[in-house]
Structure formats: structure tokens, C-alpha cells
Scaffold this active site. Structure first.
Site, PDB file in Angstrom:
ATOM      1  N   ARG A  70       1.383  16.212  21.367  1.00  0.00           N
ATOM      2  CA  ARG A  70       0.780  15.009  21.992  1.00  0.00           C
ATOM      3  C   ARG A  70       0.934  13.741  20.941  1.00  0.00           C
ATOM      4  NH1 ARG A  70      -4.745  15.599  23.890  1.00  0.00           N
ATOM      5  NH2 ARG A  70      -4.544  17.049  22.017  1.00  0.00           N
ATOM      6  N   ARG A  72       0.403 -11.436   1.741  1.00  0.00           N
ATOM      7  CA  ARG A  72      -0.971 -12.136   1.945  1.00  0.00           C
ATOM      8  C   ARG A  72      -1.831 -11.721   0.760  1.00  0.00           C
ATOM      9  NH1 ARG A  72      -2.397 -13.282   7.586  1.00  0.00           N
ATOM     10  NH2 ARG A  72      -0.597 -12.724   8.858  1.00  0.00           N
ATOM     11  N   LYS A  89     -14.535  -3.779   0.862  1.00  0.00           N
ATOM     12  CA  LYS A  89     -13.755  -3.670   2.071  1.00  0.00           C
ATOM     13  C   LYS A  89     -12.957  -2.329   2.330  1.00  0.00           C
ATOM     14  CE  LYS A  89     -11.240  -8.272   1.525  1.00  0.00           C
ATOM     15  NZ  LYS A  89      -9.868  -8.952   1.434  1.00  0.00           N
ATOM     16  N   HIS A 128      -7.641  -8.899  -3.115  1.00  0.00           N
ATOM     17  CA  HIS A 128      -7.012  -7.891  -2.395  1.00  0.00           C
ATOM     18  C   HIS A 128      -5.966  -8.901  -1.742  1.00  0.00           C
ATOM     19  CE1 HIS A 128      -6.032  -6.216   1.733  1.00  0.00           C
ATOM     20  NE2 HIS A 128      -5.763  -5.084   0.857  1.00  0.00           N
ATOM     21  N   TYR A 150      -9.253  -4.175   8.755  1.00  0.00           N
ATOM     22  CA  TYR A 150     -10.159  -4.412   7.598  1.00  0.00           C
ATOM     23  C   TYR A 150     -11.672  -4.433   8.258  1.00  0.00           C
ATOM     24  CZ  TYR A 150      -6.090  -7.685   6.396  1.00  0.00           C
ATOM     25  OH  TYR A 150      -5.151  -8.290   6.057  1.00  0.00           O
ATOM     26  N   ASP A 164      -2.227 -19.585   0.231  1.00  0.00           N
ATOM     27  CA  ASP A 164      -1.926 -18.643  -1.066  1.00  0.00           C
ATOM     28  C   ASP A 164      -1.110 -19.141  -2.025  1.00  0.00           C
ATOM     29  OD1 ASP A 164      -3.457 -17.060   0.827  1.00  0.00           O
ATOM     30  OD2 ASP A 164      -2.017 -15.600   1.170  1.00  0.00           O
TER      31      ASP A 164
END
Length: 181
Positions: A25, A60, A73, A120, A133, A167
């Protein structure tokens, strides 16, 4: 819960491989089990959880929150694939300024546990990528910071990724004065 916790080159940062139960499945993966995390000395008190969806070629990061709102995190990829990266910003750490990278994808079902005091970010290798997250503190806009994605020696797979104006405006790591001890 059977979970494998592997050290990364950065102290306190771990790759986590949960048990994957599968049959014809599909599969079932438990991403968090407090007793298993506690046995390894990892955070079990998560304050927020969210996800992002990013197209291939997006980068990111590199993001973090400063004290007293710094946080641990737990990140994982449930769709697509990313090159995830962390940079140690803890001044007294023997790994200060060092980075680690790991590919996260749903086929591996792996996660990255990132302690407080690390920046990060990630680059989308196969998109769209959906990243989950969990964080140990509530988002605080006044403590939200970052360092420039290409200033910490990370071998990103793309020299010209799609990044946000925010950023792109972060200061370079060499100009960063760390608030993390």
C-alpha cells in the site's frame, strides 16, 4: 519507536532515521516520538510547526533566531528533495564557522535535528519540495536573522539559485558577530 541517530560533523546536530513501515500500500513513518527523542537527549518540547513549498532551484537561508528566542529545529522533506545545510554559529564551539550538508528526501525518510545556535538553509534539488519544520520557540520577528547563503563555504550545487530579496541582503559570515555562546 526504533530510530537511528547519526552524528553529523557538527556537535549536537544529528541525522535522524525513523523506522519506515512499508507494504504494497505504501509506507508509514512516525516523525516524532518523545520517549525516543528523550533517550538521545534531543528536544521534545516543540512550540511551532510549519512547512514550506519551494520550486526546483530555490535556495532558502541561512536563517536562525537570536537569543533569547533561539531554537532547536527538526526538519524533514516530505516531497521532492533538498540539500540541507547548517552552519555552527556558537562562538565557543570547536565547530564554530563549520558547516554540514545532507540530502533530505521522502525516499530516505531522514530528518535533521539542528540545535540552537546554528544557521539553517536548503537548496531544492528536485521540486517542488515540501519541507516540514518543528521549532522549540515561537517565531519572534525581532530575533529573526540570517547570514548570506554563499558566505560560509557551503558547496551549493548552483551558483545562481532563486533566492528572496531578504536572503540576498543578509550580511556575510565574515561580518557576522555571533550572539551565541
Amino acid at each position: 519507536m526504533q530510530v537511528t541517530v547519526r552524528e553529523t560533523p557538527l556537535k549536537g546536530c544529528y541525522e535522524i532515521l525513523p523506522a519506515v513501515l512499508g507494504d504494497e500500500r505504501g509506507s508509514f513513518i512516525k516523525t516524532f516520538h518523545a520517549p525516543a527523542f528523550s533517550r538521545h537527549g534531543l528536544c521534545t518540547d516543540w512550540r511551532e510547526e510549519y512547512f514550506s513549498v519551494s520550486q526546483q532551484g530555490v535556495l532558502r537561508g541561512l536563517h536562525f533566531q537570536t537569543p533569547p528566542h533561539d531554537h532547536a529545529k527538526l526538519v524533514y522533506c516530505v516531497g521532492g528533495a533538498v540539500l540541507d545545510a547548517v552552519v555552527d554559529l556558537r562562538r565557543e564551539s570547536p565547530d564554530y564557522g563549520q558547516h554540514a550538508t545532507i540530502e533530505l528526501n521522502p525516499d530516505k525518510a531522514n530528518m535533521l535535528y539542528i540545535p540552537a545556535g546554528m544557521a539553517h538553509g536548503f537548496y531544492v534539488l528536485r521540486g517542488p519540495a515540501t519541507m516540514m519544520y518543528k521549532v522549540s520557540t515561537v517565531y519572534s520577528p525581532g530575533h529573526d536573522r540570517g547570514i548570506l547563503w554563499n558566505s560560509a563555504g557551503i558547496p551549493w550545487p548552483d551558483d545562481n539559485p532563486l533566492i528572496s530579496p531578504r536572503d540576498a541582503a543578509f550580511e556575510a559570515f565574515c561580518d557576522f558577530e555571533s550572539p551565541f555562546s
